[in-house]
Design a protein around this motif. Structure first.
Motif, PDB file in Angstrom:
ATOM      1  N   THR A  15      -0.419  45.299   4.908  1.00 37.77           N
ATOM      2  CA  THR A  15       0.179  45.063   3.599  1.00 37.77           C
ATOM      3  C   THR A  15      -0.934  45.183   2.544  1.00 37.77           C
ATOM      4  O   THR A  15      -2.103  45.382   2.883  1.00 37.77           O
ATOM      5  CB  THR A  15       0.777  43.654   3.535  1.00 37.77           C
ATOM      6  N   GLU A  16      -0.554  45.032   1.289  1.00 40.22           N
ATOM      7  CA  GLU A  16      -1.572  45.066   0.230  1.00 40.22           C
ATOM      8  C   GLU A  16      -2.598  43.952   0.429  1.00 40.22           C
ATOM      9  O   GLU A  16      -3.805  44.173   0.260  1.00 40.22           O
ATOM     10  CB  GLU A  16      -0.889  44.904  -1.144  1.00 40.22           C
ATOM     11  N   ASN A  17      -2.137  42.765   0.809  1.00 38.61           N
ATOM     12  CA  ASN A  17      -3.058  41.660   1.084  1.00 38.61           C
ATOM     13  C   ASN A  17      -3.991  41.976   2.246  1.00 38.61           C
ATOM     14  O   ASN A  17      -5.180  41.664   2.216  1.00 38.61           O
ATOM     15  CB  ASN A  17      -2.283  40.372   1.395  1.00 38.61           C
ATOM     16  N   ASP A  18      -3.444  42.599   3.291  1.00 35.62           N
ATOM     17  CA  ASP A  18      -4.256  42.971   4.447  1.00 35.62           C
ATOM     18  C   ASP A  18      -5.372  43.928   4.037  1.00 35.62           C
ATOM     19  O   ASP A  18      -6.516  43.797   4.503  1.00 35.62           O
ATOM     20  CB  ASP A  18      -3.399  43.632   5.528  1.00 35.62           C
ATOM     21  N   ARG A  19      -5.059  44.890   3.186  1.00 32.23           N
ATOM     22  CA  ARG A  19      -6.080  45.844   2.745  1.00 32.23           C
ATOM     23  C   ARG A  19      -7.168  45.138   1.938  1.00 32.23           C
ATOM     24  O   ARG A  19      -8.360  45.452   2.070  1.00 32.23           O
ATOM     25  CB  ARG A  19      -5.429  46.977   1.932  1.00 32.23           C
ATOM     26  N   LYS A  20      -6.780  44.170   1.113  1.00 30.94           N
ATOM     27  CA  LYS A  20      -7.766  43.400   0.352  1.00 30.94           C
ATOM     28  C   LYS A  20      -8.686  42.618   1.296  1.00 30.94           C
ATOM     29  O   LYS A  20      -9.912  42.575   1.109  1.00 30.94           O
ATOM     30  CB  LYS A  20      -7.055  42.412  -0.585  1.00 30.94           C
ATOM     31  N   ILE A  21      -8.078  42.018   2.303  1.00 32.67           N
ATOM     32  CA  ILE A  21      -8.856  41.227   3.262  1.00 32.67           C
ATOM     33  C   ILE A  21      -9.819  42.117   4.031  1.00 32.67           C
ATOM     34  O   ILE A  21     -11.008  41.801   4.185  1.00 32.67           O
ATOM     35  CB  ILE A  21      -7.921  40.476   4.236  1.00 32.67           C
ATOM     36  N   ALA A  22      -9.323  43.271   4.520  1.00 32.29           N
ATOM     37  CA  ALA A  22     -10.161  44.182   5.293  1.00 32.29           C
ATOM     38  C   ALA A  22     -11.348  44.674   4.470  1.00 32.29           C
ATOM     39  O   ALA A  22     -12.495  44.687   4.942  1.00 32.29           O
ATOM     40  CB  ALA A  22      -9.329  45.369   5.781  1.00 32.29           C
ATOM     41  N   GLU A  23     -11.089  45.072   3.238  1.00 35.92           N
ATOM     42  CA  GLU A  23     -12.168  45.568   2.377  1.00 35.92           C
ATOM     43  C   GLU A  23     -13.202  44.476   2.106  1.00 35.92           C
ATOM     44  O   GLU A  23     -14.415  44.728   2.139  1.00 35.92           O
ATOM     45  CB  GLU A  23     -11.593  46.070   1.050  1.00 35.92           C
ATOM     46  N   SER A  49      -2.457  34.048   5.004  1.00 35.36           N
ATOM     47  CA  SER A  49      -2.536  35.513   4.966  1.00 35.36           C
ATOM     48  C   SER A  49      -3.668  36.010   5.850  1.00 35.36           C
ATOM     49  O   SER A  49      -3.540  37.037   6.541  1.00 35.36           O
ATOM     50  CB  SER A  49      -2.761  36.000   3.532  1.00 35.36           C
ATOM     51  N   ILE A  50      -4.783  35.279   5.845  1.00 41.47           N
ATOM     52  CA  ILE A  50      -5.918  35.664   6.686  1.00 41.47           C
ATOM     53  C   ILE A  50      -5.578  35.454   8.158  1.00 41.47           C
ATOM     54  O   ILE A  50      -5.907  36.287   9.008  1.00 41.47           O
ATOM     55  CB  ILE A  50      -7.180  34.876   6.289  1.00 41.47           C
ATOM     56  N   THR A  51      -4.874  34.359   8.455  1.00 41.21           N
ATOM     57  CA  THR A  51      -4.454  34.114   9.837  1.00 41.21           C
ATOM     58  C   THR A  51      -3.544  35.236  10.334  1.00 41.21           C
ATOM     59  O   THR A  51      -3.704  35.746  11.451  1.00 41.21           O
ATOM     60  CB  THR A  51      -3.717  32.766   9.943  1.00 41.21           C
ATOM     61  N   ARG A  52      -2.584  35.662   9.496  1.00 39.86           N
ATOM     62  CA  ARG A  52      -1.686  36.764   9.882  1.00 39.86           C
ATOM     63  C   ARG A  52      -2.473  38.060  10.062  1.00 39.86           C
ATOM     64  O   ARG A  52      -2.188  38.851  10.978  1.00 39.86           O
ATOM     65  CB  ARG A  52      -0.588  36.944   8.832  1.00 39.86           C
ATOM     66  N   PHE A  53      -3.453  38.281   9.205  1.00 43.62           N
ATOM     67  CA  PHE A  53      -4.297  39.480   9.314  1.00 43.62           C
ATOM     68  C   PHE A  53      -5.027  39.493  10.662  1.00 43.62           C
ATOM     69  O   PHE A  53      -5.079  40.532  11.338  1.00 43.62           O
ATOM     70  CB  PHE A  53      -5.300  39.507   8.163  1.00 43.62           C
ATOM     71  N   CYS A  54      -5.595  38.346  11.041  1.00 40.43           N
ATOM     72  CA  CYS A  54      -6.305  38.260  12.323  1.00 40.43           C
ATOM     73  C   CYS A  54      -5.379  38.591  13.490  1.00 40.43           C
ATOM     74  O   CYS A  54      -5.754  39.335  14.408  1.00 40.43           O
ATOM     75  CB  CYS A  54      -6.890  36.858  12.509  1.00 40.43           C
ATOM     76  N   LYS A  55      -4.163  38.053  13.455  1.00 36.54           N
ATOM     77  CA  LYS A  55      -3.195  38.340  14.522  1.00 36.54           C
ATOM     78  C   LYS A  55      -2.832  39.828  14.533  1.00 36.54           C
ATOM     79  O   LYS A  55      -2.649  40.428  15.594  1.00 36.54           O
ATOM     80  CB  LYS A  55      -1.931  37.494  14.324  1.00 36.54           C
ATOM     81  N   LYS A  56      -2.743  40.398  13.335  1.00 32.62           N
ATOM     82  CA  LYS A  56      -2.330  41.794  13.219  1.00 32.62           C
ATOM     83  C   LYS A  56      -3.337  42.732  13.867  1.00 32.62           C
ATOM     84  O   LYS A  56      -2.969  43.772  14.418  1.00 32.62           O
ATOM     85  CB  LYS A  56      -2.130  42.153  11.743  1.00 32.62           C
ATOM     86  N   ILE A  57      -4.626  42.380  13.786  1.00 27.99           N
ATOM     87  CA  ILE A  57      -5.647  43.235  14.409  1.00 27.99           C
ATOM     88  C   ILE A  57      -6.043  42.695  15.787  1.00 27.99           C
ATOM     89  O   ILE A  57      -7.102  42.997  16.323  1.00 27.99           O
ATOM     90  CB  ILE A  57      -6.875  43.427  13.501  1.00 27.99           C
ATOM     91  N   ARG A  58      -5.135  41.856  16.339  1.00 24.19           N
ATOM     92  CA  ARG A  58      -5.176  41.411  17.735  1.00 24.19           C
ATOM     93  C   ARG A  58      -6.345  40.472  18.048  1.00 24.19           C
ATOM     94  O   ARG A  58      -6.967  40.567  19.109  1.00 24.19           O
ATOM     95  CB  ARG A  58      -5.203  42.611  18.698  1.00 24.19           C
ATOM     96  N   PHE A  59      -6.608  39.545  17.121  1.00 28.63           N
ATOM     97  CA  PHE A  59      -7.516  38.444  17.415  1.00 28.63           C
ATOM     98  C   PHE A  59      -6.685  37.178  17.547  1.00 28.63           C
ATOM     99  O   PHE A  59      -5.683  37.002  16.850  1.00 28.63           O
ATOM    100  CB  PHE A  59      -8.559  38.257  16.304  1.00 28.63           C
ATOM    101  N   GLU A  60      -7.112  36.272  18.423  1.00 29.43           N
ATOM    102  CA  GLU A  60      -6.366  35.040  18.641  1.00 29.43           C
ATOM    103  C   GLU A  60      -6.522  34.059  17.488  1.00 29.43           C
ATOM    104  O   GLU A  60      -5.658  33.216  17.263  1.00 29.43           O
ATOM    105  CB  GLU A  60      -6.827  34.360  19.935  1.00 29.43           C
ATOM    106  N   SER A  61      -7.644  34.148  16.777  1.00 31.89           N
ATOM    107  CA  SER A  61      -7.915  33.178  15.723  1.00 31.89           C
ATOM    108  C   SER A  61      -8.880  33.763  14.707  1.00 31.89           C
ATOM    109  O   SER A  61      -9.518  34.794  14.943  1.00 31.89           O
ATOM    110  CB  SER A  61      -8.533  31.908  16.315  1.00 31.89           C
ATOM    111  N   PHE A  62      -9.013  33.077  13.584  1.00 33.93           N
ATOM    112  CA  PHE A  62      -9.990  33.461  12.568  1.00 33.93           C
ATOM    113  C   PHE A  62     -11.410  33.400  13.130  1.00 33.93           C
ATOM    114  O   PHE A  62     -12.228  34.298  12.878  1.00 33.93           O
ATOM    115  CB  PHE A  62      -9.871  32.522  11.360  1.00 33.93           C
TER     116      PHE A  62
END
Length: 264
Positions: A15-23, A49-62
């Motif tokens: 999502t837009e938030n995910d792209r902000k977090i990744a960058e 949002s950061i927790t969802r991002f971590c799950k999205k890229i297949r990490f169990e946690s932050f």
């Protein structure tokens, strides 16, 4: 899979938030010192949002994601960079443990130790080393205490506890059988039970009056990093500091240290 490859693989889901977090993560220089709340504020997103991002890229946690990012940055490192990397691991584990700690709980546990007739510290293996270290500190404050790291002695001594005593066990996994057996005995005797662990395994924690959760080193994605004691020692330093705010304990510690200087 390294961090940047994970970003590439799952970018289509962002999502837009995910792209902000990744960058932001790719450019963040002090990730080891950042909690999820710090990071969220810096990016202007919510912690969830950061927790969802971590799950999205297949990490169990932050924390697992953070350690993976640190590892990716150290892939091609010189000896000096290795020292910095280990320092980053230390800081990250300490920061993680800090987030678990509750000052009010630390106050309660310190009061339990001060008021106890006797204190029994128990642990096996590396956890046993932590038990012995804390016992050494406590003895110098004049508190009647013992550390036991032998499975049979642990069960025997816990059987002799009373309701005026404190039983504190250190179990990294929360599943060590001899520690479980000793904890049950201590509970049956009415002693105050305090558990220090990285795992909320119910069989052990259900017996506890106080459960102190500390960070687990396994989320450092580096097989060469094997230190299991940092988070325990950090917690002991916090608890020791609180205990020595008590004037009587500080006076007795100074007295014992003076005796060691004169006769040791």
């Amino acid at each position: 899979m390294d961090f940047e490859n994970r970003l590439q693989k799952h970018r289509a889901e962002f999502t837009e938030n995910d792209r902000k977090i990744a960058e932001h993560l790719l450019n963040e220089k002090n990730i080891a010192q950042k909690s999820i709340t710090d990071l969220a504020e810096g990016i202007d997103v919510s912690p969830s949002s950061i927790t969802r991002f971590c799950k999205k890229i297949r990490f169990e946690s932050f924390q697992q994601m953070k350690y993976a990012l640190l590892a990716a940055r150290s892939e091609k490192r010189t000896n000096d960079e290795e020292v910095e990397q280990i320092a980053n691991y230390y800081m990250s584990i300490i920061s993680s443990t800090q987030q678990f700690l509750d000052p009010k709980q630390t106050e309660r546990i310190a009061a339990n130790l001060i008021d106890a007739d006797r204190v029994l510290f128990c642990g096996i293996g590396n956890s046993g080393l932590i038990a012995e270290e804390f016992n050494s500190r406590i003895e110098r404050m004049g508190i009647d205490s013992t550390a036991v790291t032998d499975a049979h002695a642990m069960v025997m001594k816990s059987t002799l506890l009373r309701k005026e005593d404190v039983f504190m066990c250190f179990s990294y996994t929360g599943k060590t059988q001899s520690v479980l057996d000793a904890t049950r005995q201590a509970k049956d005797c009415g002693a105050k039970v305090i558990v220090i662990t990285t795992n909320t395994a119910e069989e052990l924690t259900a017996l506890a009056d106080e459960v102190v959760l500390i960070a687990n080193h396994v989320f450092v994605d580096d097989l060469k990093f094997i230190n299991t004691q940092i988070s325990s020692l950090f917690y002991l330093d916090v608890l020791t500091y609180r205990l020595l705010e008590n004037e009587r304990l500080m006076e007795q510690r100074n007295k014992t240290l003076d005796a060691l200087k004169r006769f040791g």
